[in-house]
Design a protein around this motif. Structure first.
Motif, short mmCIF file in Angstrom:
data_model
loop_
_atom_site.label_atom_id
_atom_site.label_comp_id
_atom_site.label_asym_id
_atom_site.label_seq_id
_atom_site.Cartn_x
_atom_site.Cartn_y
_atom_site.Cartn_z
N THR A 282 -5.97 5.15 -1.35
CA THR A 282 -6.27 3.79 -1.78
C THR A 282 -7.78 3.56 -1.68
N ILE A 283 -8.39 3.08 -2.77
CA ILE A 283 -9.80 2.70 -2.69
C ILE A 283 -9.97 1.19 -2.83
N SER A 284 -8.94 0.51 -3.34
CA SER A 284 -8.99 -0.94 -3.46
C SER A 284 -7.57 -1.48 -3.52
N ASP B 119 0.83 -1.20 0.00
CA ASP B 119 0.00 0.00 0.00
C ASP B 119 0.86 1.26 0.00
N SER B 120 1.89 1.29 0.83
CA SER B 120 2.77 2.47 0.90
C SER B 120 3.59 2.65 -0.37
N GLY B 121 4.16 1.57 -0.88
CA GLY B 121 4.98 1.66 -2.09
C GLY B 121 4.16 2.00 -3.33
N MET B 122 3.01 1.35 -3.46
CA MET B 122 2.16 1.62 -4.61
C MET B 122 1.52 3.01 -4.49
N GLY B 123 1.14 3.39 -3.27
CA GLY B 123 0.57 4.72 -3.05
C GLY B 123 1.56 5.83 -3.35
#
Length: 128
Positions: free
Chosen positions: A74-76, A57-61
Protein backbone atom coordinates in the motif's frame (compact mmCIF):
# COMPACT_ATOMS: atom_id res chain seq x y z
CA UNK A 1 -17.21 -16.98 -11.55
CA UNK A 2 -17.86 -16.11 -7.90
CA UNK A 3 -15.75 -18.24 -5.56
CA UNK A 4 -16.55 -19.30 -2.01
CA UNK A 5 -15.06 -17.24 0.82
CA UNK A 6 -11.68 -18.50 2.09
CA UNK A 7 -9.74 -17.55 5.20
CA UNK A 8 -6.82 -15.23 4.39
CA UNK A 9 -5.79 -14.72 8.03
CA UNK A 10 -3.74 -17.82 8.82
CA UNK A 11 -0.68 -15.74 9.78
CA UNK A 12 0.14 -12.11 10.40
CA UNK A 13 -1.68 -9.04 11.58
CA UNK A 14 -5.26 -9.86 10.56
CA UNK A 15 -5.06 -13.30 12.24
CA UNK A 16 -4.46 -11.51 15.54
CA UNK A 17 -7.04 -8.85 14.73
CA UNK A 18 -10.06 -11.12 14.29
CA UNK A 19 -9.58 -12.76 10.90
CA UNK A 20 -10.79 -12.00 7.40
CA UNK A 21 -12.38 -14.13 4.67
CA UNK A 22 -11.99 -13.29 0.98
CA UNK A 23 -13.44 -14.24 -2.40
CA UNK A 24 -13.14 -13.31 -6.06
CA UNK A 25 -16.30 -12.07 -7.79
CA UNK A 26 -14.76 -11.29 -11.20
CA UNK A 27 -11.36 -10.46 -12.66
CA UNK A 28 -11.60 -6.94 -11.18
CA UNK A 29 -14.00 -7.32 -8.22
CA UNK A 30 -13.52 -8.97 -4.84
CA UNK A 31 -15.33 -9.30 -1.49
CA UNK A 32 -14.05 -9.76 2.06
CA UNK A 33 -15.89 -10.30 5.31
CA UNK A 34 -15.58 -10.60 9.08
CA UNK A 35 -17.77 -10.48 12.18
CA UNK A 36 -17.15 -7.56 14.53
CA UNK A 37 -16.03 -8.59 18.04
CA UNK A 38 -16.00 -6.73 21.36
CA UNK A 39 -12.28 -6.00 21.07
CA UNK A 40 -12.95 -4.08 17.82
CA UNK A 41 -14.99 -1.46 19.71
CA UNK A 42 -13.80 2.05 20.52
CA UNK A 43 -14.66 4.01 23.69
CA UNK A 44 -17.83 5.30 21.97
CA UNK A 45 -19.19 1.77 21.53
CA UNK A 46 -18.78 1.52 17.75
CA UNK A 47 -16.22 -0.31 15.64
CA UNK A 48 -12.83 1.42 15.88
CA UNK A 49 -11.86 3.33 12.73
CA UNK A 50 -8.40 1.76 12.81
CA UNK A 51 -9.96 -1.68 12.44
CA UNK A 52 -12.16 -0.47 9.58
CA UNK A 53 -9.04 0.86 7.82
CA UNK A 54 -7.15 -2.38 8.53
CA UNK A 55 -9.98 -4.39 7.01
CA UNK A 56 -10.00 -2.19 3.90
CA UNK A 57 -6.20 -2.34 3.60
CA UNK A 58 -6.11 -6.14 3.96
CA UNK A 59 -9.06 -6.81 1.66
CA UNK A 60 -7.99 -4.36 -1.02
CA UNK A 61 -4.34 -5.47 -0.72
CA UNK A 62 -5.32 -9.11 -1.16
CA UNK A 63 -7.28 -8.04 -4.24
CA UNK A 64 -4.13 -6.41 -5.65
CA UNK A 65 -2.16 -9.62 -5.02
CA UNK A 66 -4.78 -11.65 -6.89
CA UNK A 67 -4.63 -9.40 -9.96
CA UNK A 68 -0.85 -9.36 -10.30
CA UNK A 69 -0.33 -12.88 -8.93
CA UNK A 70 2.49 -11.49 -6.84
CA UNK A 71 3.14 -8.98 -4.07
CA UNK A 72 2.23 -5.34 -3.70
CA UNK A 73 2.39 -2.79 -0.90
CA UNK A 74 0.00 0.00 0.00
CA UNK A 75 1.34 3.43 -0.90
CA UNK A 76 -1.89 5.37 -0.37
CA UNK A 77 -5.22 4.62 1.31
CA UNK A 78 -7.76 7.42 1.69
CA UNK A 79 -10.74 6.44 3.84
CA UNK A 80 -14.11 8.10 4.41
CA UNK A 81 -16.06 7.02 7.50
CA UNK A 82 -19.80 7.17 6.94
CA UNK A 83 -21.55 4.91 9.47
CA UNK A 84 -20.92 2.76 12.52
CA UNK A 85 -21.22 -0.90 13.45
CA UNK A 86 -21.24 -2.86 16.70
CA UNK A 87 -20.08 -6.18 18.10
CA UNK A 88 -21.81 -9.11 16.42
CA UNK A 89 -22.36 -7.32 13.11
CA UNK A 90 -21.26 -9.15 9.96
CA UNK A 91 -19.30 -6.73 7.78
CA UNK A 92 -18.89 -7.17 4.02
CA UNK A 93 -16.14 -5.36 2.12
CA UNK A 94 -15.90 -4.82 -1.62
CA UNK A 95 -12.87 -3.97 -3.75
CA UNK A 96 -12.74 -3.01 -7.42
CA UNK A 97 -9.63 -2.62 -9.51
CA UNK A 98 -10.01 0.69 -11.37
CA UNK A 99 -6.69 0.73 -13.22
CA UNK A 100 -3.66 -1.53 -13.43
CA UNK A 101 -0.33 -0.29 -14.85
CA UNK A 102 3.09 -1.93 -15.03
CA UNK A 103 3.92 -0.78 -11.50
CA UNK A 104 0.71 0.46 -9.81
CA UNK A 105 -2.80 -0.76 -9.01
CA UNK A 106 -5.57 1.79 -8.36
CA UNK A 107 -8.60 0.62 -6.39
CA UNK A 108 -11.93 1.59 -4.90
CA UNK A 109 -13.23 -0.11 -1.75
CA UNK A 110 -16.19 0.01 0.58
CA UNK A 111 -17.51 -1.69 3.70
CA UNK A 112 -21.17 -2.33 4.45
CA UNK A 113 -23.27 -3.86 7.21
CA UNK A 114 -26.77 -5.00 6.24
CA UNK A 115 -26.59 -2.84 3.08
CA UNK A 116 -25.71 0.22 5.21
CA UNK A 117 -22.54 1.91 3.96
CA UNK A 118 -19.94 2.21 6.73
CA UNK A 119 -16.84 3.41 4.87
CA UNK A 120 -15.38 3.99 1.41
CA UNK A 121 -11.76 4.06 0.32
CA UNK A 122 -9.53 4.88 -2.63
CA UNK A 123 -6.08 3.33 -2.68
CA UNK A 124 -2.93 2.77 -4.67
CA UNK A 125 -0.73 -0.34 -4.42
CA UNK A 126 2.81 -0.66 -5.80
CA UNK A 127 4.03 -3.95 -7.24
CA UNK A 128 7.21 -5.23 -5.59
Amino acid sequence: MTENFRNISKVGFMKHNGGLEFRKISDTEFEFTTTIKEFHMNAGGVTHGGFVMSMLDSGMGTSAHQVIKGRAVTISLNTNFIGGSKAGDKIIGYAKIKKHTNTLIFMYGEIKCDDKLLATAEGIWKKI
